[in-house]
Structures are given as structure tokens and as C-alpha cells.
Design a protein around this motif. Structure first.
Motif, PDB file in Angstrom:
ATOM      1  N   TYR A   1       0.838  -1.209   0.000  1.00  0.00           N
ATOM      2  CA  TYR A   1       0.000   0.000   0.000  1.00  0.00           C
ATOM      3  C   TYR A   1       0.874   1.260   0.000  1.00  0.00           C
ATOM      4  CZ  TYR A   1      -3.235   3.620   1.481  1.00  0.00           C
ATOM      5  OH  TYR A   1      -3.958   4.781   1.541  1.00  0.00           O
ATOM      6  N   LYS A   2       1.878   1.275   0.860  1.00  0.00           N
ATOM      7  CA  LYS A   2       2.781   2.429   0.935  1.00  0.00           C
ATOM      8  C   LYS A   2       3.534   2.621  -0.378  1.00  0.00           C
ATOM      9  CE  LYS A   2       3.496   2.501   5.944  1.00  0.00           C
ATOM     10  NZ  LYS A   2       4.472   2.327   7.065  1.00  0.00           N
ATOM     11  N   ALA A   3       3.839   1.512  -1.053  1.00  0.00           N
ATOM     12  CA  ALA A   3       4.536   1.599  -2.339  1.00  0.00           C
ATOM     13  C   ALA A   3       3.642   2.227  -3.405  1.00  0.00           C
ATOM     14  CB  ALA A   3       4.989   0.209  -2.784  1.00  0.00           C
ATOM     15  N   TYR A   4       2.349   1.917  -3.383  1.00  0.00           N
ATOM     16  CA  TYR A   4       1.401   2.571  -4.302  1.00  0.00           C
ATOM     17  C   TYR A   4       1.303   4.069  -3.982  1.00  0.00           C
ATOM     18  CZ  TYR A   4      -0.645  -1.661  -6.430  1.00  0.00           C
ATOM     19  OH  TYR A   4      -0.865  -2.811  -7.159  1.00  0.00           O
ATOM     20  N   TYR A   5       1.233   4.382  -2.706  1.00  0.00           N
ATOM     21  CA  TYR A   5       1.109   5.774  -2.260  1.00  0.00           C
ATOM     22  C   TYR A   5       2.345   6.571  -2.680  1.00  0.00           C
ATOM     23  CZ  TYR A   5       0.344   9.700   0.977  1.00  0.00           C
ATOM     24  OH  TYR A   5       0.159  10.944   1.530  1.00  0.00           O
ATOM     25  N   CYS A   6       3.522   6.005  -2.416  1.00  0.00           N
ATOM     26  CA  CYS A   6       4.767   6.676  -2.792  1.00  0.00           C
ATOM     27  C   CYS A   6       4.911   6.750  -4.315  1.00  0.00           C
ATOM     28  CB  CYS A   6       5.969   5.948  -2.187  1.00  0.00           C
ATOM     29  SG  CYS A   6       6.108   6.124  -0.393  1.00  0.00           S
ATOM     30  N   GLY A   7       4.407   5.740  -5.007  1.00  0.00           N
ATOM     31  CA  GLY A   7       4.447   5.750  -6.474  1.00  0.00           C
ATOM     32  C   GLY A   7       3.608   6.881  -7.039  1.00  0.00           C
TER      33      GLY A   7
ATOM     34  N   CYS B   1       2.891   9.661  -5.438  1.00  0.00           N
ATOM     35  CA  CYS B   1       3.600  10.888  -5.072  1.00  0.00           C
ATOM     36  C   CYS B   1       4.714  11.183  -6.075  1.00  0.00           C
ATOM     37  CB  CYS B   1       4.184  10.745  -3.664  1.00  0.00           C
ATOM     38  SG  CYS B   1       5.037  12.226  -3.068  1.00  0.00           S
ATOM     39  N   ARG B   2       5.466  10.158  -6.433  1.00  0.00           N
ATOM     40  CA  ARG B   2       6.570  10.342  -7.386  1.00  0.00           C
ATOM     41  C   ARG B   2       6.044  10.721  -8.781  1.00  0.00           C
ATOM     42  NH1 ARG B   2      11.851   9.790  -7.900  1.00  0.00           N
ATOM     43  NH2 ARG B   2      12.731   9.225  -9.922  1.00  0.00           N
ATOM     44  N   THR B   3       4.955  10.098  -9.189  1.00  0.00           N
ATOM     45  CA  THR B   3       4.370  10.412 -10.492  1.00  0.00           C
ATOM     46  C   THR B   3       3.914  11.869 -10.542  1.00  0.00           C
ATOM     47  OG1 THR B   3       3.635   8.123 -10.784  1.00  0.00           O
ATOM     48  CG2 THR B   3       2.555   9.792 -12.140  1.00  0.00           C
ATOM     49  N   LEU B   4       3.301  12.335  -9.467  1.00  0.00           N
ATOM     50  CA  LEU B   4       2.884  13.742  -9.390  1.00  0.00           C
ATOM     51  C   LEU B   4       4.092  14.667  -9.484  1.00  0.00           C
ATOM     52  CD1 LEU B   4       0.198  13.375  -6.586  1.00  0.00           C
ATOM     53  CD2 LEU B   4      -0.238  14.298  -8.878  1.00  0.00           C
ATOM     54  N   LYS B   5       5.175  14.278  -8.831  1.00  0.00           N
ATOM     55  CA  LYS B   5       6.409  15.072  -8.867  1.00  0.00           C
ATOM     56  C   LYS B   5       6.999  15.082 -10.279  1.00  0.00           C
ATOM     57  CE  LYS B   5      10.462  16.740  -7.308  1.00  0.00           C
ATOM     58  NZ  LYS B   5      10.688  18.104  -6.810  1.00  0.00           N
ATOM     59  N   GLU B   6       7.050  13.910 -10.901  1.00  0.00           N
ATOM     60  CA  GLU B   6       7.640  13.791 -12.234  1.00  0.00           C
ATOM     61  C   GLU B   6       6.839  14.576 -13.272  1.00  0.00           C
ATOM     62  OE1 GLU B   6       9.593   9.290 -11.874  1.00  0.00           O
ATOM     63  OE2 GLU B   6       7.590   9.560 -12.703  1.00  0.00           O
ATOM     64  N   ARG B   7       5.530  14.535 -13.166  1.00  0.00           N
ATOM     65  CA  ARG B   7       4.675  15.146 -14.186  1.00  0.00           C
ATOM     66  C   ARG B   7       4.351  16.614 -13.910  1.00  0.00           C
ATOM     67  NH1 ARG B   7       2.223  10.868 -17.233  1.00  0.00           N
ATOM     68  NH2 ARG B   7       0.300  11.980 -17.751  1.00  0.00           N
ATOM     69  N   TYR B   8       4.262  16.960 -12.600  1.00  0.00           N
ATOM     70  CA  TYR B   8       3.776  18.305 -12.289  1.00  0.00           C
ATOM     71  C   TYR B   8       4.583  19.043 -11.225  1.00  0.00           C
ATOM     72  CZ  TYR B   8      -0.050  16.236 -14.846  1.00  0.00           C
ATOM     73  OH  TYR B   8      -0.788  15.597 -15.811  1.00  0.00           O
TER      74      TYR B   8
ATOM     75  N   LEU C   1      -1.458  15.156  -3.470  1.00  0.00           N
ATOM     76  CA  LEU C   1      -1.433  13.739  -3.113  1.00  0.00           C
ATOM     77  C   LEU C   1      -2.519  13.417  -2.080  1.00  0.00           C
ATOM     78  CD1 LEU C   1       0.091  10.974  -3.257  1.00  0.00           C
ATOM     79  CD2 LEU C   1       1.505  11.815  -1.359  1.00  0.00           C
ATOM     80  N   SER C   2      -3.245  12.316  -2.290  1.00  0.00           N
ATOM     81  CA  SER C   2      -4.295  11.937  -1.342  1.00  0.00           C
ATOM     82  C   SER C   2      -4.436  10.426  -1.241  1.00  0.00           C
ATOM     83  CB  SER C   2      -5.637  12.552  -1.745  1.00  0.00           C
ATOM     84  OG  SER C   2      -6.163  11.879  -2.877  1.00  0.00           O
ATOM     85  N   TYR C   3      -4.944   9.982  -0.097  1.00  0.00           N
ATOM     86  CA  TYR C   3      -5.209   8.559   0.101  1.00  0.00           C
ATOM     87  C   TYR C   3      -6.325   8.091  -0.825  1.00  0.00           C
ATOM     88  CZ  TYR C   3      -2.476   8.952   4.427  1.00  0.00           C
ATOM     89  OH  TYR C   3      -1.474   9.157   5.337  1.00  0.00           O
ATOM     90  N   ASP C   4      -7.298   8.974  -1.062  1.00  0.00           N
ATOM     91  CA  ASP C   4      -8.456   8.595  -1.870  1.00  0.00           C
ATOM     92  C   ASP C   4      -8.060   8.196  -3.289  1.00  0.00           C
ATOM     93  OD1 ASP C   4     -10.306   9.468   0.279  1.00  0.00           O
ATOM     94  OD2 ASP C   4      -9.510  11.422  -0.240  1.00  0.00           O
ATOM     95  N   MET C   5      -7.159   8.970  -3.881  1.00  0.00           N
ATOM     96  CA  MET C   5      -6.729   8.648  -5.238  1.00  0.00           C
ATOM     97  C   MET C   5      -5.799   7.438  -5.254  1.00  0.00           C
ATOM     98  SD  MET C   5      -8.536  10.577  -7.016  1.00  0.00           S
ATOM     99  CE  MET C   5      -7.889  10.415  -8.681  1.00  0.00           C
TER     100      MET C   5
ATOM    101  N   MET D   1       8.405   1.912  -4.609  1.00  0.00           N
ATOM    102  CA  MET D   1       7.388   2.649  -5.344  1.00  0.00           C
ATOM    103  C   MET D   1       6.821   1.791  -6.467  1.00  0.00           C
ATOM    104  SD  MET D   1       9.071   6.456  -5.529  1.00  0.00           S
ATOM    105  CE  MET D   1       9.703   7.229  -4.020  1.00  0.00           C
ATOM    106  N   LEU D   2       5.505   1.821  -6.615  1.00  0.00           N
ATOM    107  CA  LEU D   2       4.810   1.095  -7.672  1.00  0.00           C
ATOM    108  C   LEU D   2       4.112   2.100  -8.573  1.00  0.00           C
ATOM    109  CD1 LEU D   2       3.252  -1.811  -5.564  1.00  0.00           C
ATOM    110  CD2 LEU D   2       5.190  -1.973  -7.139  1.00  0.00           C
ATOM    111  N   GLN D   3       4.356   1.993  -9.878  1.00  0.00           N
ATOM    112  CA  GLN D   3       3.782   2.935 -10.837  1.00  0.00           C
ATOM    113  C   GLN D   3       3.284   2.197 -12.080  1.00  0.00           C
ATOM    114  OE1 GLN D   3       7.610   5.234 -10.531  1.00  0.00           O
ATOM    115  NE2 GLN D   3       6.251   6.995 -10.811  1.00  0.00           N
ATOM    116  N   ASN D   4       2.150   2.670 -12.608  1.00  0.00           N
ATOM    117  CA  ASN D   4       1.619   2.108 -13.838  1.00  0.00           C
ATOM    118  C   ASN D   4       0.727   3.140 -14.523  1.00  0.00           C
ATOM    119  OD1 ASN D   4      -0.883   2.046 -12.481  1.00  0.00           O
ATOM    120  ND2 ASN D   4      -0.536  -0.042 -11.765  1.00  0.00           N
ATOM    121  N   GLU D   5      -0.048   2.722 -15.503  1.00  0.00           N
ATOM    122  CA  GLU D   5      -0.893   3.659 -16.243  1.00  0.00           C
ATOM    123  C   GLU D   5      -1.954   4.306 -15.345  1.00  0.00           C
ATOM    124  OE1 GLU D   5      -3.773   1.709 -18.992  1.00  0.00           O
ATOM    125  OE2 GLU D   5      -2.894  -0.183 -18.263  1.00  0.00           O
ATOM    126  N   PHE D   6      -2.369   3.588 -14.300  1.00  0.00           N
ATOM    127  CA  PHE D   6      -3.396   4.133 -13.419  1.00  0.00           C
ATOM    128  C   PHE D   6      -2.820   5.145 -12.429  1.00  0.00           C
ATOM    129  CE2 PHE D   6      -4.974  -0.132 -14.655  1.00  0.00           C
ATOM    130  CZ  PHE D   6      -5.982   0.326 -15.495  1.00  0.00           C
TER     131      PHE D   6
END
Length: 285
Positions: free
Chosen positions: A20-26, A28-35, A43-47, A79-84
Motif C-alpha cells: 500500500y505504501k509503495a502505491y502511495y509513494c508511487g 507521489c513520485r508520479t505527481l512530482k515527475e509530471r507536475y 497527493l491523497s489517500y483517496d486517489m 514505489m509502484l507505478q503504472n498507467e493508473f
């Protein structure tokens, strides 16, 4: 308004907590990389929940990596990252953009103007990529704003706006799972809106701010009716979830839907009890 759809950490297995933490950190990193840093602020738990749900449903290929960040500068984090993850990051930015835009238009908040100006260029591209979601987000936030200006006490109407907004975000693509995902998102969105109103009521009453629960607060059975509404929303949401063929990370998803969503509610009850006990002790003295 976000942050209610999270885990119940004590009830989660260690391996699931790490994931779960890896999805959350992933995310966060995607938001940083893109924006950039501004993106990370959304960043939110809901998303994060939506990332795990869609990953489980569509069994998307997920990339694992480890990185350091400002919050964890010493130890690298999984960190876990994918299209979603990318999709959730884009939806976060659209939500933030339209929310800030409404703040500027409705209340002339400088922060709203500055945020809208800073995000406009990047968000325009997202809007072009996701016209359906963007159109619904803008429409429902505008309608919600109008209800709030009117001081509407119709909880079903106000919560319904946020429900339809979340419903659209949950529909990644229009396929055989669309209707079930839409209904799941709708009831979860209403739950989030109601929980936010419930948590903020005392503060809103004190500051003279709008809150859809103001009239209901005057009823003797206020607490029971609020809990009943919240239970109804999350029960409907969970029923829709159980109709989805989710196997991957299903223990994490069920932990969130059946226990984690009540984390803030339990804290609110604890705070109210402490406040009541303190008041009782002062009267006794």
C-alpha cells in the motif's frame, strides 16, 4: 475534502502494508515527475485507493522502483507505478485546477488565482486527453458551488454533486465494468462529502461557514442519522465492489472499504468523548 479513504493499519498484514505504501509513494513520485512540487501537494489517500482498485480490476503491468525523497532522504522507498498512477495524477490536477478556479471566481481568493495561473498550461493538455472527466468535474463543482451559495440543506443534492464527480473519475474507460465502477464511485463520493461535512460542522458553525448538516444538527437523533447515512453510502459502495472480479490486492481494498474508511470517524468520536468528559469534570468541580 479528501483523505478519508485510507487503510486501517493495525488490521493489515505487513506485506500488504508495504505494498500500500509503495502505491502511495508511487503516486507521489508520479505527481512530482509530471507536475513538480505543486503536483505533490495534491497527493491523497483517496486517489491511491483508485490506483489500487483499477490496477486490480484491469491487472495492469506495474513497475517497481526504489527512490529517496524529501520526506525520506536517507532510506530508499519502494514505489509502484503504472498507467493508473498516471491517470490518478492527471485527475488530481484537474480537480485542483477547477477547485482553485472556483475559489477565484466565487471568492476572489488570491491563492485561487495564483494556482489557476500556475496550472493552466499543464491542465489544458489533460483536459484535451480526458474531455469526459473534465467536463463532469467542472459541471459538478460549479453546481455544488451554487448549492453552497444558496445555503442548501438538501444533503442528497450537495453530496450527489461530489458523488457524480467521483463516479466519473472511477470510470477509466467505458467498458463492461463502467456501470458498476460508476455506482461505486458515486456512493464513495457521497460518503467522502458527508464525512467531510460531519468532521467540519463544529468549526463551520463557529466560523459562520456553510455546512449542509447545520439543520440536521438541531435534531435530537443527529448522531444516529449521520452514522446511518454514512453506513448506507459505504454499504452500497462495497456491494458494487464485491461484484467486480478483483483478486490482486483484494485484502488491501477490503481493509479500506470495511474498516479504513471509518478511521477518521472513530477519531472524531474519541475527540467528542474527551470533550464531553472534560466538560463533565469541569461542571463537577
Amino acid at each position: 475534502m479528501f483523505g478519508y479513504i485510507t487503510i486501517s493499519e493495525p488490521e493489515l498484514k505487513v506485506k500488504d502494508l508495504r505494498k500500500y505504501k509503495a502505491y502511495y509513494c508511487g503516486l507521489c513520485r508520479t505527481l512530482k515527475e509530471r507536475y513538480g512540487s505543486l503536483g505533490q501537494l495534491t497527493l491523497s489517500y483517496d486517489m491511491t485507493f483508485s490506483v489500487i482498485l483499477l490496477t486490480s480490476l484491469y491487472e495492469s503491468e506495474t513497475q517497481h522502483s526504489t527512490h529517496r525523497c524529501k520526506v525520506h532522504p536517507v532510506k530508499k522507498q519502494d514505489m509502484l507505478q503504472n498507467e493508473f498512477t498516471e491517470y490518478a495524477a492527471d485527475m488530481n490536477m484537474i480537480l485542483t485546477y477547477y477547485h482553485m478556479k472556483d475559489d477565484w471566481i466565487d471568492e476572489k481568493k488570491v491563492s485561487g488565482f495564483a494556482g489557476t495561473y500556475a496550472l493552466r498550461g499543464r491542465v489544458k493538455k489533460i483536459i484535451r486527453n480526458y474531455p469526459r472527466q473534465s467536463r463532469v468535474i467542472q459541471k459538478e463543482l460549479k453546481e455544488l458551488s451554487e448549492y453552497e451559495k444558496e445555503g442548501s440543506a438538501d444533503i442528497d443534492k450537495t453530496a450527489g454533486c461530489f458523488g457524480r464527480l467521483m463516479a466519473e473519475l472511477f470510470v477509466y474507460k467505458e467498458d463492461q465494468w463502467e456501470q458498476r465502477l460508476r455506482r461505486m464511485g458515486f456512493f464513495l463520493g457521497k460518503f467522502i462529502y458527508l464525512m467531510d461535512a460531519y468532521e467540519d460542522l463544529d468549526k463551520d458553525l463557529k466560523e459562520g461557514c456553510y455546512n449542509p448538516l447545520k439543520e440536521l444538527r438541531q435534531k435530537e437523533d443527529y448522531e444516529e442519522r449521520c452514522k446511518e447515512m454514512l453506513c448506507m453510502m459505504i454499504a452500497e459502495c462495497s456491494a458494487q465492489f464485491e461484484g467486480l472480479p478483483c483478486l490482486l490486492d483484494v485484502d488491501i481494498l477490503r481493509n479500506i472499504l470495511y474498516d479504513g474508511v471509518w478511521t477518521r470517524y472513530r477519531k472524531i468520536q474519541e475527540q467528542k468523548k474527551k470533550s464531553e468528559d472534560k466538560s463533565h469534570d469541569e461542571k463537577s468541580i
